[in-house]
Design a protein around this motif. Sequence first.
Motif, short mmCIF file in Angstrom:
data_model
loop_
_atom_site.label_atom_id
_atom_site.label_comp_id
_atom_site.label_asym_id
_atom_site.label_seq_id
_atom_site.Cartn_x
_atom_site.Cartn_y
_atom_site.Cartn_z
N SER A 100 78.92 39.25 123.67
CA SER A 100 79.29 38.64 124.96
C SER A 100 80.89 38.79 125.18
O SER A 100 81.41 38.11 124.26
CB SER A 100 78.95 37.38 125.30
N VAL A 101 81.67 39.60 125.66
CA VAL A 101 83.04 39.65 125.80
C VAL A 101 83.58 38.41 126.41
O VAL A 101 84.70 37.95 125.86
CB VAL A 101 83.49 41.12 126.43
N PRO A 102 83.06 38.22 127.65
CA PRO A 102 83.77 37.10 128.36
C PRO A 102 83.70 35.91 127.42
O PRO A 102 84.34 34.93 127.30
CB PRO A 102 83.00 36.82 129.73
N GLY A 103 82.34 35.67 126.79
CA GLY A 103 82.11 34.43 126.08
C GLY A 103 83.19 34.22 124.89
O GLY A 103 83.51 33.29 124.54
N ALA A 104 83.37 35.48 124.07
CA ALA A 104 84.42 35.59 123.18
C ALA A 104 85.75 34.94 123.74
O ALA A 104 86.46 34.32 122.96
CB ALA A 104 84.61 37.03 122.40
N ILE A 105 86.34 35.68 124.72
CA ILE A 105 87.59 35.26 125.40
C ILE A 105 87.69 34.02 125.61
O ILE A 105 88.62 33.35 125.44
CB ILE A 105 87.89 36.11 126.66
N LEU A 106 86.82 33.43 126.51
CA LEU A 106 86.62 31.85 126.86
C LEU A 106 86.55 30.96 125.59
O LEU A 106 87.32 29.95 125.60
CB LEU A 106 85.59 31.57 127.95
#
Lengths: 332, 287, 254
Positions: free
Chosen positions: B235-241
């Motif tokens: 999950s890209v958003p998961g990693a950023i957040l």
Amino acid sequence: MFTKPIHTKLLLGFLFIAALFLPLYVPDSYMFQIVITSLLFAIATSSMNLILGYTGQASLAHGAFFGVGAYVVAIMTKAGWSFWIALPVSGLVATGIGFFIGLFAFRTRGHFFAIVTLCFGVILFQVAENWIEVTGGQNGIFGLDSATPIPFPFFGPIEFSSQPAQYYLVLAVLLLTLFVLHRVVYSIFGLTFMAIRNNEELADALGINTFATKMVSFAIANFIAAIAGGIYATILGAVSPSAISIMITFNFLIFLILGGMATLPGAVIGAFMIPIIMEFLQFMENYRMLFFGALLVVVIIWFPMGFFGGLKTINQKIIAWRQSNTSEDSNA
Amino acid sequence: MELFLQQLFNGIMFGSTYAIVALGLTLVMGILHIPNFAHGHLYMLGGYITYFFITNLGFGYWYSLLLSMVILGFVGVVMERIVFRPLTGQPPINAFIAAIGALIFLESLALVIWGPQGMRIPNPHPQIIKMFGITMEAQRLLVVGGAAVLIVLLHLFLKKTTTGTTIEAVAQNREGAMLTGINVNRVSSMTFFISSATAAVAASFLSPIFILSPAMGAVLGMKAFIIVILGGMGSVPGAILGGYFLGLIEALGGGYISAEYKDVFAFGALILVLSIKPTGLFGKQEG
Amino acid sequence: MLKVESVTKKFSGLVAVKDLSFEIAKGQIVAIIGPNGAGKSTAFNLITGTLKPTWGKVTINGHDITGMQPYRIVTRGVARTFQTTSLFDQLRVIDNLMIAYKWRTKLGFWNTLLHLPSWKRYQERAFARSIEVLEFLGLTAKANNFIPTLSQEEQKRLAIGVAIVSKPQLLLLDEPTGGLIQDETDRITELIRKIRDEQGITVCIIEHKMQMIMGLADRIVVLNYGEKIAEGSPEEIKVNPDVIEAYLGGELNA
């Protein structure tokens, strides 16, 4: 059900006698020290084998439990307790901490379990480094006495300040460890550990409480690791955060994988041989770890069962080949 | 208030680094289903490569950063090819052990070449900037801004280009992607290139501020792992957040509660979440 | 004996099993049939604890086992096999059987470590029962073989044997003849009948092979889209219009 062929028994007998007379053939005290610590690592690696090799749970907190054992013995003997009380207590403390960690960690599987145990291991390391009043922080605890002498009628007390005495102490604990592991592994109780490694869902469907079984395996492994760590502390006469660091876990892992996972001799061979090989490779300095890192990758890809596992696989192939031959005969 | 703002800014700065590193790791883990435990060590190597170009060859900061990016990208590709690809289909624990072998190798490599003592890249942007009552070096601002730009670029790449959408498709559903005829091996190589290259950028941003040492990859790698597990593998958003969140927790926890146990907060958060939800915060539900 | 009452399972809004009720009486062979995706395996998983029902109740001999963990349900006398043949493939045939018997014993760390008399007694009992099952399966000669050396049919037989070694009251079989040819299917069918007749174990079976089921089952439960559409003897099911429609005709007469 689980009997060994006669030639295996003879070989084991020979190895036992060789181990008894080994102190006569050690060239110097430096080498003797390495032999003794190798045997200690063999104890800790064998116990890691139970949780990782046999039960299939990659506990990366194993070195931390070794360290917990070392610290508990150091703290208690410094406070005046007898080594012989401190040692079992260290095992119980590690088992207790392991039980707490297991409550969280065994809710996860596979990589997640490895990461969670690693995190707990690092937390224990940080506690050792920062709880200065108890652990001595970066400096650790030093100036420990060697194990308390055991009074013995007629012969006088057995002291543990000399290297041969320490060697026999460690050898006895190693043999005891192997005895315990052997009894566990070659039993239906031990088969349930391997069942979990092989197929956890099936084990569950066959009435095995997988959580409790993993917890028991973890407890045994951690107890033994702490005992090894406790002896390590008295023999070195000191303990520092390096005894509880992640590198200890990685070292055990290297010994175990190269020696042979899920085989009792593999862990011992790995832990005994590799530190000695490292010693002979002293001239390579830092290149040694470069070499062992690469070797770990090569072995896990090409020889996942390690040195002893390789021998065992060949043996099993022969048995399987014979079995398929005899079954063809009976079909005919 | 000033302490709070200062910690907040530090948190965002660390968070930016964590976000980039975790972003690379989440793609790799989502695609290959293998734990590249050596990801933090790739980051460390990236910092040293930049250091090498600046200090030994006298290259400029930005040229060095670019070269480090490309070189590390290829290191990642080679690692995927020789360490992880042979282990596809093996028990997952084997890939994990191989990754540990790789990280021991990389750490020893840095130790052999550069020695155990810390190294520092001369700060290319040492100017002091005052803003909202807090003072900071321009380089720190660059970390925050540069990371944001990199994240946006990566996001555009993953969403707008064919290559990018392929990578994300494989990351989210490997089996499904294979059925549609995607060459998973090529995607794996590409993903390793991107993830290693971004790790090199993160390291190059941060190493003028903090010293480089062979051991620095270990803790960062673990944190990236924690973020990926919490944010959900792939999950890209998961990693950023998750990256920014962890940076903030650490900065505020370290500033207000205990600086010595700064790292413990991250691990504690992971343990807590995993014990409540064993597949991670946004992890796919099994069964 | 087994009673399933209005069991329902939803997966994020999708209803996989809807208001399913049926009973299995002691000594019967009951089949659950239905087209692909009808919810047969889900129903099995709900009974054996692999999945927890959204609502509804499962009882065995009047004891509520709804939502219990699988390993606990086994100890209530409900054993199962899996659709994909599940065996411990790193271990030997005899080990597979003894592991499955373990919950019947009180084998633990201390009696194993000290080789107490109880350890010896339980080990021997597990071994004897495993050998008995091997004889029953006709696999005695393979006791020490590793699983990969067995043929597919032998593996299927062993998987059933592993399920019955602990003497369950009810055996749930999930497509026990999947992937086998006619001869092999007949032999497995014979084995299932023997399990009921000689071991006294009640059987519930999921199958696709109609001919086999019609000859074997005492009663049949038909599922479609997660709902029970019919229940009765093979003769009744054969002529039931709803069933024939669900199968688009033809197949039932095959």
